[in-house]
Write an enzyme that holds these catalytic residues in place. Structure first.
Site: not given
Length: 714
Positions: A84, A229, A651
């Site tokens: 992402h 991810d 992230s």
């Protein structure tokens, strides 16, 4: 000026509060903290974590584009981040004919790696305390501006300019680096962070969209997770290693400071550490600030983005080309939308406001015992209550306004670019404007924006209760009978701003700046925005100043306890261990396995977020995980939990074992602890990461990226 009874050193060198809470500066790890980390299993010394004069683990961790983190894993500039985080770059490289967002991508040789224009990375070089310089300049301004400006106004209006001036000075002294002066501890300290910035970044690997964002909005911020991810890029530079814009002559950056990947796995209680660039937390925020955050800011985000995303989803489901255009924008919008929903729920369920009020009462009781403390802090809480209460309705409306007109309806951004064109613009000015607009129009669909405008303009009228309506609402009422959809349809039919030819048209006829309906619309927005902003501006210095004093009072009251600074997109370390958790009577295991992914994929006909390609399902069902399976559980671990502290910006942060080897990539937090940005709950808060062995299995067995596995030394 700022008479602190405790120094920053005392704050940082105090006893650690707990092993799992905190976002700590690597440059200021004190002996007691280092000893605690060692007792949990860490084998690295503080110098091996941070060393501005030699190699250390910090050299492997990158800031990606000022919005995510990542980790370099080879001496050839290869780095991991989340899927992402790379999503925007992957989407920009995708077309309906070459849909790598959907199908995935693997570069099996260097010449196949694709330039991700606009993406950049920062490597932290060193951190220097510059509190003395900033505070000295503020003190000088206090004397110069008094009595026309009080201390709160001086801080509010001059701190940023002081920091920027210091940045310019430090940049000139270090021309090979970029300096950023950041505020810490709510404005009670300042540090200069020095970076090297690289702009030639190329895509190496991405899994399919279904793997990279498996679970979608259904599972976002939830546990258990099965999302793979990750994405992989490479940094390029000049042959001498200096940063450069994209060029075919550039070569992979030689990076001696990289982190090896570990295949050994983990078990409950094993040391786990994240290093990355957390974006923003408000752990020291007052109770009134929390109420404003949830009831004003978050609720406005929830309401506006729900309406906007309903329109977007309809079009994205109908047309794959539109889905590609809006995929990155959707991901960004929906992520914070769901975060806001979860935070509001957690704040209420955990009574965060009540907890904060107890802390504030403790501060009252503390300063009441000391006249000097009472003189410094006695009015802080009452000033905060008065300021927040007085602006409550206007702050909520300001957020609604921003979400509708600046983040919701997109056409304004084109009008904004056109309005910045000089009246005597040259051909070069026009060409630059066209180039900027090309990037915008690539991911823009007028039909979607028209429907969004019609819906949001009507909703804003309701939310605003008739206050602070831009002038075009008078036009909507007089010419369109109050029908915002009819107004939007007419505007989009008549405006010239729907493609890059608008630049030439405005250059040829300057009256369009005033007569084009979209330009008039954009002008009205700005005029009303400044009126609305003015209604809350007077409260801003008061709140910022007293929130800083509240943080200072807490640190002074708890001088013997550790206090980390709120996140501010600078490098931080969080340490803890692998740990499961129990919430609402349900116990959650510390990892997920391949069968759990297959179980969800079996529901893909009912839940579209659980879609998974047939070839991936077949690979999983074969169960041939080999060296990628965990040696203890004999299963392939997909995602896992630690009690590390995490927030947005983390992230892509590497999750390290006790030896500084990469065991996973952090990508999310859990739903039960969504209030984590303002209050850390050690019993509930968990960091969710994708297991590096799952990542490697996808690269190897699905992608056939043997070249990558070899480069990683595996």
């Amino acid at each position: 000026m700022r008479k602190l009874l405790l120094t920053l050193t005392a704050v940082m060198c105090s006893l650690v509060a707990s092993a799992d809470e905190g976002m700590w500066m690597l440059s200021h790890i004190n002996p007691k903290t280092a000893e605690t980390m060692k007792s949990l299993g860490l084998t690295l010394t503080p110098e091996e974590l941070y060393n501005p004069n030699g190699r250390s683990l910090k050299d492997a961790v990158i800031n990606l584009g000022d919005f995510c983190s990542g980790v370099v894993v080879s001496p050839e500039g290869l780095f991991f981040t989340n899927h992402h985080c790379g999503y925007g770059a992957i989407q920009a490289l995708s077309t309906p004919e070459d849909d790598i967002l959907k199908n995935g991508f693997v570069a099996k040789k260097r010449t196949e790696e694709r330039p991700a224009h606009g993406l950049y990375v920062r490597f932290l070089q060193k951190v220097e305390d510059c509190s003395e310089q900033v505070n000295a300049e503020l003190a000088r301004l206090y004397k110069e501006k008094a009595p026309k400006m009080d201390s709160a106004q001086v801080e509010a209006y001059y701190t940023d300019s002081i920091c920027m001036a210091l940045e310019d000075k430090l940049d000139s002294l270090h021309p090979d680096m970029e300096c950023r002066v950041a505020s810490y501890y709510g404005g009670n300290a300042f540090f200069a962070n020095f970076y090297k910035v690289y702009n030639d970044i190329r895509l190496v690997f991405t899994a399919t969209e279904t793997l990279g964002k498996f679970g979608g909005d259904t599972d976002n911020w939830m546990w258990p997770r099965q999302t793979c991810d990750f994405s992989m890029f490479r940094i390029y530079a000049k042959p001498d290693g200096t940063p450069a814009e994209y060029s075919e002559d550039n070569v992979p950056l030689k990076t001696p400071g990289y982190a090896p990947v570990s295949m050994k796995g983990y078990a409950p209680g094993d040391y786990c550490m994240t290093i990355g660039y957390p974006g923003s937390t408000d752990r020291y925020l007052s109770s009134w600030g929390i109420v404003e955050r949830t009831q004003a800011t978050n609720q406005a985000v929830i309401d506006v983005r729900t309406a906007k995303q309903n329109v977007w989803k309809h079009w994205m489901d109908e047309d794959r080309a539109i889905a590609i255009k809006y995929s990155s924008k959707w991901a960004s919008s929906s992520n914070y939308w769901k975060n806001s929903i979860g935070m509001n729920k957690a704040v209420q369920d955990l009574d965060i406001v009540g907890q904060k009020k107890k802390i504030e009462q403790n501060i009252r009781n503390w300063y009441a015992k000391d006249e000097a403390c009472k003189a410094r802090y006695g009015s802080v809480l009452s000033e905060l209550e008065k300021a927040y209460t007085g602006r409550k309705e206007k702050m909520a409306l300001l957020t609604y306004y921003s979400e509708v007109f600046f983040r919701g309806i997109e056409l304004r951004s084109v009008a904004n670019r056109i309005s910045r064109l000089p009246f005597d613009a040259t051909a070069e000015d026009a060409s630059l404007c066209v180039d900027n607009l090309k990037a915008f129009y690539k991911d823009y669909e007028p039909r979607v924006d028209e429907e969004t405008m019609g819906a949001l303009l009507q909703d804003y009228r309701t939310w605003s209760k008739g206050e602070f309506l831009p002038d075009f609402y008078q036009l909507i009422d007089s010419l369109y009978g109050g029908d915002t959809k009819a107004y939007a349809k007419d505007l989009f039919a008549k405006t010239c701003l729907l493609d890059t030819t608008c630049v030439a048209k405005v250059m040829a006829d300057s009256t369009l700046r005033d007569t084009d309906m979209a330009m008039q619309y954009a002008d009205n927005i700005i005029e009303t925005y400044y009126d609305l902003l003015a209604s809350v501006r007077s409260s801003m210095p008061v709140i910022d100043y007293n929130e800083r004093l509240l943080t200072q009072a807490l640190m002074e009251m708890e001088m013997d306890e550790a206090h980390y600074s709120d996140a501010n997109m600078t490098m931080r370390l969080s340490y803890g261990f692998i740990q499961d958790y129990t919430a609402n009577g349900t116990h959650y295991n510390y990892f997920t396995n391949s069968q759990s992914l297959l179980d969800k994929a079996a529901k893909q006909e009912e839940i579209e977020d659980y879609e998974l390609e047939t070839d991936i399902v077949k690979l999983l069902k074969k169960g041939k995980f080999g060296k990628y399976a965990d040696k203890k559980t004999k299963q392939m671990h997909l995602c896992f939990l630690s009690n590390n502290d995490i927030t947005g910006g983390n992230s892509g942060s590497p999750m390290f074992d006790a030896h500084g080897h990469v065991i996973g990539l952090a990508f999310d937090g859990n739903w039960e602890a969504m209030a984590g940005d303002i209050s850390f709950d050690p019993t509930l808060q968990r960091c969710i990461g994708v297991d590096i062995r799952f990542v490697l299995w996808v690269i190897d067995r699905w992608g056939g990226g043997k070249n990558i596995i070899k480069e990683l030394g595996l």
